[in-house]
Design a protein around this motif. Sequence first.
Motif, PDB file in Angstrom:
ATOM      1  N   LYS A 121      94.977  79.973 -16.690  1.00 54.32           N
ATOM      2  CA  LYS A 121      96.419  80.222 -16.667  1.00 54.32           C
ATOM      3  C   LYS A 121      96.924  79.769 -15.308  1.00 54.32           C
ATOM      4  N   LEU A 122      97.787  78.772 -15.316  1.00 51.39           N
ATOM      5  CA  LEU A 122      98.358  78.190 -14.103  1.00 51.39           C
ATOM      6  C   LEU A 122      99.871  78.206 -14.221  1.00 51.39           C
ATOM      7  N   ASN A 123     100.537  78.728 -13.218  1.00 52.30           N
ATOM      8  CA  ASN A 123     101.999  78.778 -13.208  1.00 52.30           C
ATOM      9  C   ASN A 123     102.556  79.362 -14.505  1.00 52.30           C
ATOM     10  N   HIS A 124     101.948  80.458 -14.956  1.00 55.00           N
ATOM     11  CA  HIS A 124     102.383  81.225 -16.120  1.00 55.00           C
ATOM     12  C   HIS A 124     102.234  80.477 -17.437  1.00 55.00           C
ATOM     13  N   ARG A 125     101.361  79.462 -17.471  1.00 55.11           N
ATOM     14  CA  ARG A 125     101.105  78.723 -18.707  1.00 55.11           C
ATOM     15  C   ARG A 125      99.599  78.673 -18.936  1.00 55.11           C
ATOM     16  N   ILE A 126      99.164  78.860 -20.184  1.00 58.38           N
ATOM     17  CA  ILE A 126      97.745  78.886 -20.515  1.00 58.38           C
ATOM     18  C   ILE A 126      97.300  77.501 -20.980  1.00 58.38           C
TER      19      ILE A 126
END
Length: 160
Positions: free
Chosen positions: A42-47
């Motif tokens: 999960k990076l910058n609120h995206r999976i």
Amino acid sequence: MYYPLQYIEWSERQQREQGLIHEYPSLPQDELFLHKLVDAVKLNHRIWVHISHETQDDQRHVVYARPFAQELSEPYQESLGRVIAGQKDYPSRLEPEFWIWDGRDFMRRASYSSFMSTLDIARMLLDHYRVEQGYTYELLYTALDADRQKVMIFMRGVDL
């Protein structure tokens, strides 16, 4: 030793790179292992789901990923996505977070270990099963929540 790591979006339909998702200019070796061992990040609120990873000339490391979709079969899928996306705390160090399937949902369980090194967490991800205090758990899915510095380990109890 420290290594650069890039996350690149991969289109399975087009069989080609779509662009840079995220770049780490310098990661310690044990943290690099951890990034490559998990099923998703999960990076910058995206999976993002890991498709593959590679090393180029023993220097440049790349993880190819695609957006999260249907990663586990029912009944786990809906709970998995909701739990990964829904966490908001921000700890100061990398640590494991255990989630146990209760028959309807994944529930957070307190860790039996107060501190684990990054390498210890990576070593734990190599196993398909984990035995703690007489209970056996099957590891179903793992995700590195880079936003929160948590390694989310999704398990279900099994009778062996």
